[in-house]
Design an enzyme around this catalytic site. Sequence first.
Site, PDB file in Angstrom:
ATOM      1  N   GLY A   1       0.834  -1.194   0.000  1.00 52.43           N
ATOM      2  CA  GLY A   1       0.000   0.000   0.000  1.00 52.43           C
ATOM      3  C   GLY A   1       0.871   1.247   0.000  1.00 52.43           C
ATOM      4  O   GLY A   1       2.095   1.183   0.027  1.00 52.43           O
ATOM      5  N   VAL A   2       0.200   2.397  -0.009  1.00 49.87           N
ATOM      6  CA  VAL A   2       0.908   3.660  -0.101  1.00 49.87           C
ATOM      7  C   VAL A   2       1.196   4.181   1.303  1.00 49.87           C
ATOM      8  O   VAL A   2       0.355   4.070   2.187  1.00 49.87           O
ATOM      9  CB  VAL A   2       0.047   4.672  -0.880  1.00 49.87           C
ATOM     10  CG1 VAL A   2       0.683   6.037  -0.910  1.00 49.87           C
ATOM     11  CG2 VAL A   2      -0.184   4.149  -2.286  1.00 49.87           C
ATOM     12  N   GLY A   3       2.382   4.725   1.519  1.00 47.60           N
ATOM     13  CA  GLY A   3       2.651   5.370   2.797  1.00 47.60           C
ATOM     14  C   GLY A   3       4.029   5.056   3.337  1.00 47.60           C
ATOM     15  O   GLY A   3       4.828   4.361   2.700  1.00 47.60           O
ATOM     16  N   ASN A   4       4.282   5.583   4.529  1.00 48.56           N
ATOM     17  CA  ASN A   4       5.614   5.493   5.101  1.00 48.56           C
ATOM     18  C   ASN A   4       5.968   4.075   5.549  1.00 48.56           C
ATOM     19  O   ASN A   4       7.130   3.669   5.452  1.00 48.56           O
ATOM     20  CB  ASN A   4       5.742   6.457   6.277  1.00 48.56           C
ATOM     21  CG  ASN A   4       5.802   7.898   5.784  1.00 48.56           C
ATOM     22  OD1 ASN A   4       6.292   8.160   4.679  1.00 48.56           O
ATOM     23  ND2 ASN A   4       5.281   8.823   6.575  1.00 48.56           N
ATOM     24  N   VAL A   5       4.983   3.334   6.063  1.00 46.53           N
ATOM     25  CA  VAL A   5       5.296   1.975   6.502  1.00 46.53           C
ATOM     26  C   VAL A   5       5.702   1.128   5.302  1.00 46.53           C
ATOM     27  O   VAL A   5       6.689   0.382   5.342  1.00 46.53           O
ATOM     28  CB  VAL A   5       4.107   1.336   7.242  1.00 46.53           C
ATOM     29  CG1 VAL A   5       4.439  -0.089   7.648  1.00 46.53           C
ATOM     30  CG2 VAL A   5       3.743   2.159   8.466  1.00 46.53           C
TER      31      VAL A   5
ATOM     32  N   GLU B   1      -0.039  -1.761  -6.932  1.00 44.38           N
ATOM     33  CA  GLU B   1      -0.806  -0.638  -7.475  1.00 44.38           C
ATOM     34  C   GLU B   1       0.095   0.524  -7.834  1.00 44.38           C
ATOM     35  O   GLU B   1       0.000   1.128  -8.886  1.00 44.38           O
ATOM     36  CB  GLU B   1      -1.764  -0.122  -6.395  1.00 44.38           C
ATOM     37  CG  GLU B   1      -3.165  -0.606  -6.487  1.00 44.38           C
ATOM     38  CD  GLU B   1      -3.995  -0.023  -5.342  1.00 44.38           C
ATOM     39  OE1 GLU B   1      -4.980  -0.654  -5.011  1.00 44.38           O
ATOM     40  OE2 GLU B   1      -3.653   1.036  -4.782  1.00 44.38           O
TER      41      GLU B   1
ATOM     42  N   ASN C   1      -9.868   7.702   3.953  1.00 45.78           N
ATOM     43  CA  ASN C   1      -9.673   7.745   2.509  1.00 45.78           C
ATOM     44  C   ASN C   1     -10.644   6.768   1.842  1.00 45.78           C
ATOM     45  O   ASN C   1     -11.716   7.150   1.436  1.00 45.78           O
ATOM     46  CB  ASN C   1      -8.223   7.438   2.149  1.00 45.78           C
ATOM     47  CG  ASN C   1      -7.260   8.494   2.679  1.00 45.78           C
ATOM     48  OD1 ASN C   1      -7.516   9.683   2.562  1.00 45.78           O
ATOM     49  ND2 ASN C   1      -6.183   8.059   3.284  1.00 45.78           N
TER      50      ASN C   1
ATOM     51  N   GLY D   1      -7.294  -0.595  -3.091  1.00 41.71           N
ATOM     52  CA  GLY D   1      -7.073  -1.946  -3.594  1.00 41.71           C
ATOM     53  C   GLY D   1      -6.836  -2.966  -2.503  1.00 41.71           C
ATOM     54  O   GLY D   1      -6.564  -4.129  -2.794  1.00 41.71           O
TER      55      GLY D   1
ATOM     56  N   LYS E   1      -2.437   9.187  17.875  1.00 47.06           N
ATOM     57  CA  LYS E   1      -2.707  10.409  18.655  1.00 47.06           C
ATOM     58  C   LYS E   1      -1.975  10.385  20.003  1.00 47.06           C
ATOM     59  O   LYS E   1      -2.609  10.499  21.070  1.00 47.06           O
ATOM     60  CB  LYS E   1      -4.218  10.581  18.880  1.00 47.06           C
ATOM     61  CG  LYS E   1      -5.019  10.691  17.599  1.00 47.06           C
ATOM     62  CD  LYS E   1      -5.414  12.118  17.289  1.00 47.06           C
ATOM     63  CE  LYS E   1      -6.170  12.174  15.960  1.00 47.06           C
ATOM     64  NZ  LYS E   1      -6.024  13.420  15.257  1.00 47.06           N
TER      65      LYS E   1
END
Lengths: 504, 504
Positions: free
Chosen positions: A270-274, A295, A385, A389, A409
Amino acid sequence: MAHADRITCPVLATRVTTAEEAARHVEHGMSVGISGFTGAGHPKAVPGALADRIAVAHARGEEFRIGLWSGASTAPEVDGRLAEVHGLDKRLPYNGDPTLRRLINTGEVDYVDAHLSHTAQQAWFGFYGPLDVAVVEVAAVLPNGLLVPGSSVGNNKAWLERAEKVVLEVNHWQPRDLEGFHDVYYGTALPPHRLPIQMTHPMQRIGDPYLRVDPAKVVAVVETNAPDRNSPLSPPDDASRDMAGFLVDFLRHEVAAGRMPPSLLPLQSGVGNVANAVMEGLLTAEFEGMTAFTEVIQDGLLDLLDAGKLDAVSATSFGLSEDGARRFLADPGHYKGRILLRSQEISNHPELVRRLGVVAINGMIEADVYGNVNSTHVMGSAIMNGIGGSGDFARNAYLNFFVSPSTAKGGSISSIVPMVSHVDHTEHDVHVLVTERGLADLRGLSPTDRADRIIEHCAHPDYADRLRDYVDRAKAARPEARHTPHLLEEALGWHLAFLRDGRM
Amino acid sequence: MAHADRITCPVLATRVTTAEEAARHVEHGMSVGISGFTGAGHPKAVPGALADRIAVAHARGEEFRIGLWSGASTAPEVDGRLAEVHGLDKRLPYNGDPTLRRLINTGEVDYVDAHLSHTAQQAWFGFYGPLDVAVVEVAAVLPNGLLVPGSSVGNNKAWLERAEKVVLEVNHWQPRDLEGFHDVYYGTALPPHRLPIQMTHPMQRIGDPYLRVDPAKVVAVVETNAPDRNSPLSPPDDASRDMAGFLVDFLRHEVAAGRMPPSLLPLQSGVGNVANAVMEGLLTAEFEGMTAFTEVIQDGLLDLLDAGKLDAVSATSFGLSEDGARRFLADPGHYKGRILLRSQEISNHPELVRRLGVVAINGMIEADVYGNVNSTHVMGSAIMNGIGGSGDFARNAYLNFFVSPSTAKGGSISSIVPMVSHVDHTEHDVHVLVTERGLADLRGLSPTDRADRIIEHCAHPDYADRLRDYVDRAKAARPEARHTPHLLEEALGWHLAFLRDGRM
């Protein structure tokens, strides 16, 4: 902008016009299909011109709202602008824009959050009604009218085919050398006429490097020269590095157990920092000859390609940082033959994900102790969001991971809860959970065994005892209903406490 | 029983023995893979002998519990007997037995409720550990050692391949004429070696009519002569007929809108009275030349075959009533070439369900106003049966329906609730809901639009106003979180009220 070299089709060259003129083809109540996936390949000019047109109409007291269909997320100049002028009535199948998110969550915009492999076919099935206008960014228009796609393919093929009118944006910023980076499958059909997709390797070509369009439908061609969103990536933090470490160790363990080849199986992330941290982790790991069937191509995948650890990537879109884009643009030829962009119907296709045996790595908002995963909703009601996918990949993967820090948080939210406030991936579909505390392998476990493992390995210590206590009390309260022990009066109590007191 | 005509393989004929002897191959702690799907084709003798052996061991104070893997549900003489003697430790991927259900719900038996298309591959992946013994019912053993399958195929291929030892039950009750009714696909492989499944029509043969077994692994062959479960079917009641009527009308509407051919698309229907009512509804409808690509052949499908409305059925199992079985047994030849039984990995395969464009019709326990469906849990914690193939079909279907009467328990339970107490099919996956009140077409709708439609068309009038009130108050309570409006303190309150007061 010398359009001579980018728009070499004599017919379509006559349609070159301004964004303002192009935007006139969109009327109130229409459905508009746009290009764009993860901030790449979205139209840069017409949406803004359309937003202006809508603002003027609103100032005159006229109604003007449209349905907007895309590949996935776009950028502030598309979703943001159209949301600001209150020009959107319906949005599908994904959104990542903060302005639009607010309007979805206030109930102004109807949002249809759908699996990304489903959108094109459901548009074809007629589930969304007619598509009036397509606005699609491309890198060039060839003499014969074929289109060189840009930095994403997404649903462009479907929109170009389904729309009554087509507006093309030819973006000079997109490298002309993108020609040859795409594989657009034209073998799709409606049931009962569908055939097997004859692909057995992530990099196999099954289509054409070009998009087709009926020139008669092209009502406008607009030239632009504007970059993709190219959001900056923060470098992986300690938590991301820890999660990546657990995940890479687990892959190592699977290889050692003979459950995966030493080159792994095709990766999806997936998309992101991890996700980027996982790629960074793979950079120093021993795996060679890897492939990706995913993707989005983030910076981490470029790094792996550059290091020679990754042979090739199949995706539907780039999703690079400014730095990553600079690196790619400096020498696209270096990546040619090792990157293939496909329609999202194909990049995410259940048939292919299952056949290839994809290893799917996706983020999550929260998981519950029984292994249900929430990817989309904050405290049950507000959309973040969308599912994107993640369902296409997770359900059909050889092995799937869902990853998240154990708290959010500043520790006031636990990502492991008694019951998730929304389910996007059911207990039947989740293999492995990963937080910075550890990894829980849930394969072949009953719900209560999953609970033990998730609480022990993934929950933050500040919350683990309370989760254990919840499960124990639930077991005690209804001894005849212990398959998935719950206390319905408390199950969502952690979320409620956060809404009331700012802390779970 | 003259085994001469049923066990004609000279090698395997030497292994003929009693059920008691065969059961000795199973020891405490083992995993046992059995045949059987929806009460058809399960072993009739060895499980009972094993239960006796377990009871004796327990009487001696010895531990004796096994893991039991099947196709789907079996019958009282399998799950029931083994549960009665407390011989089960783990059960996957499905259960429908009331005795075992009780033990799962008291927490004695670990139940892994999985998608039926996933079980065989996950066993192959090694997710469940080694399989010690397979106990598989067949109709005959041929001279060359090939096996004629019985009234279900289920996971038999996988168990025969994966198990260390194999026990065969040759059931003389199974018609010898079943030879030729099966298509066992031997093209499966582990990633990265998988190939496209070259099937483009529900009735296409892609495999062999026989199951294979390594004769060296066969430790016992037991002869039986006992019927399948063949549970009686109650005739459709008014509610079922009403639901069937709405559903058939909707199909008519889809054909008229050009979204489906006049012969429809391949039908899948879950097991039960509503499914049979739908088949009855199709019997008098105008559709001709239909096909089915489904799990189970119930009486209603025989009726449609007999009437010439249905050309052919692909499934993995029979699931007939006594009357239906009598009808089939009277003249199997009448159905030859129009019925094909496949492995459940193929009958439910996402690749094929999506390619063929299946119309999926499945029951549910409850749905919430936003379109999430619970197929498995009563009041959040107690398992009913399992997800079965409903996820395989619904997620990948061209069009899916979930059906249930709008109330249960004499009106004290509403099947439409503010929030389902367990999610098996997410809001992203549910197309159409049907109750005896009406039908809600949810395709392309946002959550709040779905709520309007579900409450208006599907909810029982006794509950509709309260559902509307719930949604309205949820919208008012958090104006910034109206994508999926919820009041977390009340969301599961209806279930809680039922547990406390016996009424939602």
